[in-house]
Enzyme design. Structure first.
Site, mmCIF file in Angstrom:
data_model
loop_
_atom_site.group_PDB
_atom_site.id
_atom_site.type_symbol
_atom_site.label_atom_id
_atom_site.label_comp_id
_atom_site.label_asym_id
_atom_site.label_seq_id
_atom_site.Cartn_x
_atom_site.Cartn_y
_atom_site.Cartn_z
ATOM 1 C CG HIS A 45 -1.790 -1.287 1.261
ATOM 2 N ND1 HIS A 45 -1.467 -2.451 1.516
ATOM 3 C CD2 HIS A 45 -3.208 -1.227 0.938
ATOM 4 C CE1 HIS A 45 -2.576 -3.414 1.577
ATOM 5 N NE2 HIS A 45 -3.710 -2.446 1.285
ATOM 6 N N GLY A 51 -10.574 4.785 6.688
ATOM 7 C CA GLY A 51 -10.923 3.506 7.014
ATOM 8 C C GLY A 51 -11.069 3.204 8.622
ATOM 9 C CG HIS A 102 -5.862 2.207 -0.696
ATOM 10 N ND1 HIS A 102 -5.614 0.673 -0.562
ATOM 11 C CD2 HIS A 102 -6.274 2.679 0.350
ATOM 12 C CE1 HIS A 102 -5.786 0.799 0.921
ATOM 13 N NE2 HIS A 102 -6.195 1.771 1.291
ATOM 14 N NE ARG A 104 -22.424 -12.869 39.785
ATOM 15 C CZ ARG A 104 -23.196 -11.947 39.646
ATOM 16 N NH1 ARG A 104 -23.234 -10.710 38.824
ATOM 17 N NH2 ARG A 104 -24.753 -12.360 40.349
ATOM 18 C CB SER A 150 -22.922 -7.637 36.469
ATOM 19 O OG SER A 150 -24.383 -7.242 36.944
ATOM 20 C CD GLU A 152 -20.121 -3.880 25.300
ATOM 21 O OE1 GLU A 152 -20.999 -4.408 25.929
ATOM 22 O OE2 GLU A 152 -19.818 -3.205 24.342
ATOM 23 C CG HIS A 176 -23.738 -12.480 34.063
ATOM 24 N ND1 HIS A 176 -22.905 -12.163 34.567
ATOM 25 C CD2 HIS A 176 -25.026 -12.478 34.351
ATOM 26 C CE1 HIS A 176 -23.423 -11.514 35.620
ATOM 27 N NE2 HIS A 176 -24.733 -11.466 35.586
ATOM 28 C CG HIS A 201 -27.955 -10.813 27.439
ATOM 29 N ND1 HIS A 201 -28.833 -10.438 26.271
ATOM 30 C CD2 HIS A 201 -27.532 -9.711 27.987
ATOM 31 C CE1 HIS A 201 -28.359 -9.011 26.301
ATOM 32 N NE2 HIS A 201 -27.888 -8.538 27.483
#
Length: 680
Positions: A42, A170, A274, A369, A396, A423, A473, A485
């Site tokens: 590139h 990008g 590119h 947990r 949690s 996340e 979980h 979930h």
């Protein structure tokens, strides 16, 4: 010098400073020559961003090529990693010892230090792996956050550097970019400066084919200081960086209007610049336009000498920093050096032993947990470099130790991060934190959301860094939230990632052991899969032996004769195997229970140990509230699997387990069938 008759239109604007243009052309021609030689690559972005890189490295970057790991160096991150020749050219030009010209000539070849995208540990000066677009943006946020946290702990004399990141269109199209820039703006990371290669070109063509975002307004809205410049005007570049470095309460984005493939006679400013080899005719044309007479991979002596001087100019600053470290108070200096060397405190394992002793003394049922949170309460006091966090699930995930103080915008003296519902951004930022040095980051979310984190988890595993992903979980055992979930395929998918330690402890003692193993392996990313529901304490023996250390072990051996049946399990299903064993033993079948908290570690053991744990009889049953994929390796054709074969359902935990027939009775039925299959 460039031919003035060819400096026409927008293809190659006349330089403000011809000497700096010549310096930048060193990057351009090394990049196009390497891509042409490899017949792939590139060239567009390196050629377009060469002027920016030249000004940055000439006038601002604090680094010493002779000591690439100097802690207080500025960090340079190439988020648009396909532009790797920009970085490789800079490393060669500034004199990094393991980046000779031969490595550029071997660009994209097997065994070279110059792969298609920069890869951590392949060569000094490559701060991290930035393959998938957008990862580097988020990793740079972690790097800049790490600098501020370490600065708060050790002061300006020991920690005082900038994080610079190059990013393309990008990178900013990828969703992770918004998570990252939002977090950085919220935290007021004034030592983070990002350069946007605003060339309006993507592989398919003009960026307007797929995007109509006003990036300047987006960064403004996210709390950034924003500047807009001509990315080929070296005076404007210098002025923008100077301004950005003076802004202390906001990260800065410098929108650099550039020409992709700057210097190409026909491909500049188009998608043809590119990627892929430009062709000899295009390179010959660029040589004429830019006045470059040197053959491929040859840099004129006077220009190379000047670049090498740039690579050495940081030595004075580095030596002054080393003197400040030497003269720091003994306790501060000792702690600073220990953390930067990646050494854990000498007595940190006492925290694990204390947690184990408390679990045994209490003897109560506990979700893993909760056990993890209890372990962290002890670990945080023993290991001050632990940096916790969660993606808006702190209560949690149980990721905040009782003595941890929150990091807040502009105040970095704490050790706990609220990442928000980000996340992916959290996972990538933790990689940046880990690579910055002096910190051990861990962050939590639900296991089903590991899908959002997966690209960053994969890169952590690829880089071999100790980023710790705490995923709670972990099965249908989360109950009422339902199938969206309830992770069923996630364990198998995560276990497929090379070098990733996926730990699923079966009780509180194993949870403590898994934390010990994770912290003991500085070159392995780790993921803890932890239960929502309480489980009985299965291990009650005194002592500090880590039985989980080899990935799997015999929890309960067969009694009443040689082993005839083996029950394998992990996590919240381990107690089902223990209960089923009791029934099978009562029926006269000598049965062993094997706990397998970390399959990756077990696979690294010698064949004798594996045989001893799994046992010779092929009568085996595995139980896990997840899909079967991968268990066939251990149970064989004759074995049976008790687990999930589809998605879950919303309901009370016990009802959900009963619906999918993951019970003690189901394990016993499977065991009886296996006994018939194997023994007749």
């Amino acid at each position: 010098m460039a031919d003035p008759d060819l400096l026409i239109g927008k293809t190659v604007p006349a330089p403000r400073d011809q000497h700096l243009r010549d310096m930048a052309d060193c990057i351009r021609f090394l990049s196009m020559d390497a891509v042409q030689n490899a017949k792939s690559g590139h060239p567009g972005a390196p050629m377009g961003m060469a002027d920016i890189a030249t000004v940055l490295f000439t006038d601002f970057m604090q680094f010493d090529a002779a000591d690439p790991h100097w802690f207080d160096r500025d960090r340079f991150i190439l988020s648009n990693g396909h532009a790797s020749m920009l970085l490789y050219s800079l490393l060669y030009l500034t004199g990094y010892q393991d980046m000779p010209i031969e490595q550029l000539e071997r660009f994209r070849q097997v065994g070279s230090k110059t792969p298609g995208h920069p890869e951590y540990r392949h060569a000094d000066g490559i701060e991290l792996t930035t393959g998938p677009l957008g990862q580097g943006v988020a990793e740079s946020v972690g790097m800049a956050l790490g600098e501020r946290i370490m600065n708060a702990a050790f002061g300006d004399d020991l920690v005082d550097h900038f994080t610079y990141v190059f990013m393309g269109d990008g990178c900013l199209m990828e969703g992770i970019s918004q998570e990252a820039i939002s977090l950085a703006g919220h935290l007021k990371l004034g030592r983070l400066i990002a350069f946007w290669d605003n060339n309006s070109i993507s592989i398919d063509g003009a960026t307007r084919l797929a995007a109509a975002d006003t990036e300047v307004e987006r960064f403004h809205a996210s709390g950034w200081h924003v500047l807009e410049i001509d990315g080929h005007d070296t005076d404007a570049i210098r002025e923008a960086i100077t301004t950005a470095r003076a802004v202390t309460d906001k990260p800065t984005m410098i929108a650099c209007r550039t020409i992709i493939g700057f210097g190409f006679p026909t491909k500049a400013g188009t998608q043809k610049a590119h990627s892929d080899a430009p062709g000899e005719d295009e390179i010959d044309g660029a040589r004429k336009i830019l006045g470059w007479d040197s053959p491929p991979f040859v840099i004129p002596d006077e220009l190379l000498s000047e670049w090498r001087a740039i690579g050495m100019k940081g030595r004075k600053a580095r030596m002054a920093w080393a003197e400040r470290v030497k003269n720091a108070p003994d306790e501060l200096r000792s702690e600073f050096e220990r953390r930067n060397n990646g050494e854990l405190p000498a007595d940190w394992k006492l925290a694990i032993a204390t947690a184990r002793a408390q679990f045994i003394a209490n003897g109560t049922e506990m979700a893993t947990r909760q056990a993890s949170g209890a372990v962290l309460n002890h670990l945080f006091d023993a290991i001050p470099e632990l940096l916790g966090g969660s993606a808006d699930l702190t209560p949690s995930n149980n990721t905040r130790a009782k003595n941890q103080v929150e990091i807040t915008p502009g105040n970095f003296s704490g050790s706990y991060m609220h990442y928000g519902v980000r996340e992916h951004g959290m996972a990538a930022a933790m990689n940046g934190l880990s690579l910055h040095g002096g910190l051990i980051p861990y962050g939590g979310t639900f296991l089903c959301f590991s899908d959002y984190c997966r690209p960053a988890i994969r890169l952590a595993s690829m880089m071999g860094i100790r980023t710790i992903f705490v995923m709670t979980h972990d099965s249908i055992g989360l109950g009422e939230d339902g199938p969206t979930h309830q992770p069923v395929e996630h364990l198998a998918a995560l276990r497929a990632i090379p070098n990733l330690g996926v730990y699923r402890p079966g009780d509180a003692i194993e949870t403590a052991e898994c934390w010990e193993l994770i912290l003991d392996q500085p070159r392995r990313a780790a993921l803890l899969a932890l239960s929502r529901q309480p489980m009985p304490l299965l291990r009650k023996e005194a002592g500090t032996e880590n039985k989980s250390a080899r990935g799997a072990y015999v929890l309960l051996d067969a009694e009443g004769g040689a082993r005839k049946l083996t029950l394998l399990a992990t996590g919240s299903e381990l107690h089902l195997a223990v209960e089923a064993r009791k029934i099978m033993q009562q029926e006269g079948v000598p049965t062993a229970v094997v706990s397998m908290p970390c399959r990756a570690l077990f696979e690294e053991q010698d064949i004798e140990y594996k045989k001893a744990v799994l046992g010779e009889p092929m009568a085996r049953v595995a139980v896990e509230a997840a899909v079967e994929l991968g268990w066939d390796r251990y149970i064989g054709f004759e074995g049976k699997f008790v687990g999930m074969h589809g998605f879950g359902e919303s309901g009370k935990i016990n009802d959900v387990y009963a619906k999918f027939d993951i019970t003690t009775d189901a394990v016993v039925r499977a065991a009886r069938e296996v006994m018939v299959n194997v023994y007749g």
